[in-house]
Design an enzyme around this catalytic site. Structure first.
Site, PDB file in Angstrom:
ATOM      1  N   HIS A 182     -28.341   2.326 -15.068  1.00  0.00           N
ATOM      2  CA  HIS A 182     -27.542   3.474 -15.505  1.00  0.00           C
ATOM      3  C   HIS A 182     -27.560   4.528 -14.408  1.00  0.00           C
ATOM      4  O   HIS A 182     -28.556   5.226 -14.215  1.00  0.00           O
ATOM      5  CB  HIS A 182     -28.098   4.048 -16.809  1.00  0.00           C
TER       6      HIS A 182
ATOM      7  N   HIS B  72     -21.640   6.382 -16.953  1.00  0.00           N
ATOM      8  CA  HIS B  72     -22.922   6.227 -17.648  1.00  0.00           C
ATOM      9  C   HIS B  72     -23.636   4.952 -17.201  1.00  0.00           C
ATOM     10  O   HIS B  72     -24.857   4.896 -17.185  1.00  0.00           O
ATOM     11  CB  HIS B  72     -22.674   6.190 -19.161  1.00  0.00           C
TER      12      HIS B  72
ATOM     13  N   HIS C  20     -40.181   2.148 -53.532  1.00  0.00           N
ATOM     14  CA  HIS C  20     -41.461   2.612 -52.985  1.00  0.00           C
ATOM     15  C   HIS C  20     -42.484   1.489 -52.851  1.00  0.00           C
ATOM     16  O   HIS C  20     -43.592   1.736 -52.376  1.00  0.00           O
ATOM     17  CB  HIS C  20     -42.038   3.717 -53.885  1.00  0.00           C
TER      18      HIS C  20
END
Lengths: 673, 673
Positions: free
Chosen positions: A35, A265, A476
């Site tokens: 990059h 980029h 949960h």
């Protein structure tokens, strides 16, 4: 941008910043991957930071009182590799730059803290670095309170991109930093308005300045290519009593044909465009060539901190020997000598006739022993303190008015907590642990994985670890979360069966220097099953024979945590029918796998049928122990979950899902035929 | 609070709101478990919303054009159960209220969309509801653009608590809603300043009003106990051209001894305090007793929308038959009839001599076939459109100026994307899919798990699915992520080997109505291995014999995705040495597990040695197929990963980690002895 104007306005600055841009272009061209745009856009900010502000000594990258520099936008790794190389870091040689992204190189695709010095944390997954940084800054505050400003007094600097700020975890980090007035945390936002898919505003129009200000940050907006403005902003930020965000307006891939575009980029490898960019910079040097004067200027920056460092050493030497020892011990992740004896004494005192106790409550008891003798622990919970039992008696709460507080109310921010804990561990001097419900491993996952990859001993206290939590229901109730953590390399997953094993698990979690631990703890009460052999840490072997078969051994029951009680009762029932049954408690599969084969075979000999019992899915690593690695070892079965749970009292759920003594007995008999 | 003043100021309102508070207290006392404070604090807001604004018909809870009501703070489940019961929802009878949180009840601890009508989404894990809501509101916009305002024109209302707003995913949701100007999204923030660990400000001092405004929201601040203010705020919000956040200052556990405290958040079961609270409300009725006039007033609210509903039916009937059919088909998650033939034709056209193609690219080819015939698909990517190959030719981009756009640029927000996609699926009429790198399953996890629990067919397009992605390195290389998704109940994990299997995986993902799919796709090119039997969807069987052994069958190689190519080459090498080898392609373990035993035994007969090949950890469900469920079926081995990956070109990594033809051949020979 008029590069010429930039160059002529600040020629010395320009040549240093251009060295970063040139190395970036060359390394990415050689790798044909990487990059380019971010290092090219942020080279000016980084140059000013390193030249004028960052306290560091390139020859001693692990000097404890250095300023920390975190590249949260980790895809721009060539920025940090360039800076390390130019300033004279011994790990990042020119050879390493040339081998960017190649096999065995320290210059990996994204910065990896375990490959080279000077890389404070592993980044790439966006939002992690800025969230780690909160932990770094908290660790600095805590250590400064403990050891004084003469020994601990440094800043944490972060470069974050639009991606970091869009990731939700950044909001958790921003909220924490604002609340805790982490004034020594300074974040540069690379405001280049470009993401991979296009301009930022195709997906986001958030006013970042207002957003940070809303959480109590000092915000400064500057031109990220103006060295004077950058310098002034950092100076202002350092004097603020709030965390600072410096919004740096930059041009991604500055000076390249792809400037200000999404293409900029990525990997800019076109040879003509590369040469054109260098020419626009006024950079007439070959690939990977840094003129001697520029390299020398950078090396002066790298040695700028040597004097400071020497002075610090003198100040550190003035600490009492005890304080020095404590400081160094904590930095080395060494447990104090008395930990082992304290845990041993605690286990010895554990009464087998105590009333049933949830392992989360056992854990609190252990913490009451551990925390007073390990001053480096910092605990906390994501707003479930009373449920996670993570706060021992003597901790104090970490707040701006109490920087010595060792307990953090993280708020409802499991991900931010996990990432900030990683930051604390990476900073050094702190051994962090934090709690939430085990099911919310899901929220903390990106940071839990990184703890494992980064080889740091963060401790995740995960309570309410099965359908045994009861009425809160399937949202949960973890069923796959043991499997998730066990499938992750370099992670110890402890599921202790009682108070004794809980203490042993903590001892292991607190003595390792490179492996994160997950403590899987119950909400519901459990009896003490480990009534003998309490001196040695048997959990360290991962699994052990808890109760031997009476008579001929026909079956082996292997169980963890709350299900060991079921195994013990099933053994009794089976033996009443003449079926000799061994019970193996297996609190940590990873540690059992690390034992030598002869031990593993002694615990799990071929022959008897095997039944595993765990209130979770079988995919959690069970088959290796039930069937043997190459198969054919035993006939085997499993008592556990194969669906999500349900909302009801815990005992009814165990019945409903068939995790019972009766089911275990029936399974053994079925396998025996 | 002066309850008396509240009561006398608005007696009709008060009695309705008090019915909610009383039912909440009674149900939680009976269950001895639950969260009382939130329903008690938000009863006034909910009452005004349901009485004056919410468009719904209690007798037809799935009327497509109803307003959606989402309880993001799902622990306050007794609020929604009370509202549903009081307004006359057929599922939530008084008996169900009395059985709150008990085995088999529809009134689970947290609201579960699959248990009762009127529950739009499953909440409890905080931040999910508000993020789902963004998807609901986007779905409404898209459908309105497609079918017109006469058929689709409704609001999405959300109640969110401090926990929802502290979770990072809420920032992703807020940013998306602001960017897309989702003006029909109205969020009530239950601003009670209390969390489990204490007051909110122990962990957060974010100015939520400024924060929402920074992302482009309309924000209104009101007293959450003032019916007139609530009504006016909703009216104002409905007319805004931005999404609205109504900050409702409330008292948690209003009127109870625990009002305004953390204790008030939990289960308020003390009998004296319960009675005292009811007395303070002026509520002189027994447990679960609702006076007839109050019940009747609530039922009128429940039937208020019947007329609207009838009128809507007439308007709907005026749509063309084709449009009606399309609308109903999409709502039923039925694939169009021509999908099967289109996929079949596509597969048939796949040339076995085509150049190597990454399965992510195959996926794009499939989408180019699918999207034109399935108008209900909405695609997107978390800022990796070009890498995920998720955008087909004809989609258009969803933006305020193009509500018919079927492609969403989600930004760097994997979690928000996944949660909003769930919201789209739950809204109805939309079949969402979205992409990111497979490693970032970690970020999306909480929403991916909920898709499975909620039984909705969200499709997660996960590309770059192994070390085969190469240089980006271990932060981006999944090794445990197949294991994570496979360990999750009700999730189909597809790892197709080539273009044909990719098309088959898509066909399955697009035809199920209740199972989310994970498509694990490569970055690197793969040959076509499925050169025969292309008519039938063999992926539907989960695994099948791709290539039969020549001569005596001594070994079975089982592989997925990119490693099927290795298996085919290893077979060739083994057979050159006289070792008859079958290759089984196993694109979906879950579907293979669902086949009858005789089929599974035909594919994997006992006897031959078995070697699994997958560039991921063995814990990903492999042992069941390698060793047999009860063991003793075969001698077996595995070629895969047992550590994190590394940064280097992909082919070098396959060598480095020993996932090769040579290693496979050696493993087979070793097992054969």
């Amino acid at each position: 941008m008029d590069l010429n104007a930039l160059r002529t306005a600040n020629p010395d600055h320009w040549s240093k910043a251009t060295a970063i841009r040139a190395l970036t272009l060359d390394a990415i061209a050689a790798a044909n991957s990487g990059h380019s745009g971010m290092p090219m856009g942020m080279a000016d900010v980084a140059t000013v930071l390193f030249e004028k502000h960052l306290k560091f000594d390139a020859s001693a990258p692990s000097w404890p009182d250095r300023d920390r520099f975190i590249l949260s936008a980790g895809h721009g790794s060539m920025l940090i590799y360039s800076l390390l190389h130019l300033t004279g870091n011994a790990d990042i040689t020119l050879e390493e730059i040339k081998n960017f992204r190649q096999s065995g190189a320290k210059t990996a695709g994204h910065p990896e803290n375990f490959l080279a010095s000077g890389i404070e944390t592993t980044t790439g997954p966006l939002g992690q670095g800025i969230s780690n940084a909160v932990g770094f800054a908290m660790a600095e505050e805590i250590q400064r309170a403990l050891y004084g400003k003469r020994v601990v007094d440094h800043y944490t600097y972060v470069i974050a991109g639009d991606g970091c700020l869009m990731e939700g975890v950044s909001q958790e980090a921003i909220g924490l930093a604002g609340r805790h007035e982490l004034s020594k945390l300074i974040v540069f936002w690379d405001n280049n308005n470009i993401t991979i898919d296009g301009t930022v505003d195709i997906a986001d129009r958030t006013d970042q300045v207002r957003r940070f200000a809303a959480s109590g940050w000092n915000v400064i907006e500057i031109d990220g290519h103006d060295p004077k403005a950058i310098d002034a902003a950092i100076t202002q930020a350092k004097s603020s009593n709030k965390p600072s965000m410096i919004a740096c307006k930059t041009h991604i891939a500055l000076g390249h044909a792809a400037q200000d575009t999404s293409k900029g980029h990525g990997a800019l490898t076109n040879p003509e465009q590369l040469l054109a960019a260098k020419e626009a910079y006024g950079w007439n040097h070959g690939p990977f060539e840094i003129p001697a004067d520029v390299k020398s200027a950078w090396e002066s920056i790298g040695s700028r901190g040597a004097e400071d460092h020497a002075a610090w050493k003198e100040r550190f030497a003035q600490l009492s020997e005890r304080k020095q020892g404590e400081f160094n011990r904590a930095y080395a992740f060494e447990a104090p000598k008395k930990l082992a004896s304290a845990i041993r004494a605690f286990k010895k005192d554990t009464s087998e006739t105590q009333p049933k106790l949830a392992t989360r409550a056992s854990s609190e008891k252990v913490l009451n022993v551990v925390n007073p003798i390990m001053t480096e622990t910092v605990g906390g919970s994501a707003d479930l303190t009373g449920s996670n039992n993570t706060k021992s008696a003597d901790m104090g709460v970490f707040l701006p008015e109490n920087r010595k507080g060792r307990y953090v109310h993280w708020g409802i921010r499991e991900h931010g907590m996990a990432a900030a804990m990683n930051g604390m561990a990476l900073h050094g001097g702190i051994r962090p642990y934090g709690g939430t419900f085990m099911c919310f491993t899901d929220y903390a996952r990106p940071a839990m994985r990184l703890a494992a990859l980064m080889k740091i001993p963060t401790v995740f206290v995960m309570t309410h670890d099965s359908i045994g939590l009861g009425e809160d229901g399937p949202t949960h109730q973890p069923v796959e979360h043991l499997a998730i953590s066990r499938a992750t390399p370099n992670t110890w997953v402890f599921r202790p069966a009682d108070t004794v094993e809980t203490a042993e698990a903590w001892e292991l979690a607190l003595t390792t220097s490179e492996t994160p631990s997950v403590l899987s703890l119950t909400r519901q009460g459990l009896p003490t099953v480990r009534t003998e052999h309490k001196t040695k840490n048997l959990t360290a072997q991962g699994a052990y024979v808890l109760a031997e078969a009476t008579g001929k051994r026909q079956a082996i029951l292997i169980a963890t945590g709350s299900e060991v009680e079921i195994a013990m009762q099933a053994k009794e029932a089976l033996e009443a029918e003449g079926i000799g049954t061994r019970v193996v408690s297996m609190p940590c599969m990873e540690l059992f796998a690390a034992q030598d084969e002869s031990y593993r075979k002694r615990v799990l000999p071929a022959g008897p049928v095997r039944v595993g019992i765990e209130a979770a899915v079988r995919e959690g690593g069970w088959d290796r122990w039930l069937l043997g690695e190459r198969g054919r070892e035993a006939k085997a079965g499993f008592i556990g979950m194969n669906s999500f749970g349900a909302s009801a009292p815990a005992n009814e759920l165990y019945e409903k899902f068939g995790i019972t003594v009766e089911a275990t007995v029936a399974k053994v008999k079925d396998l025996l035929g």
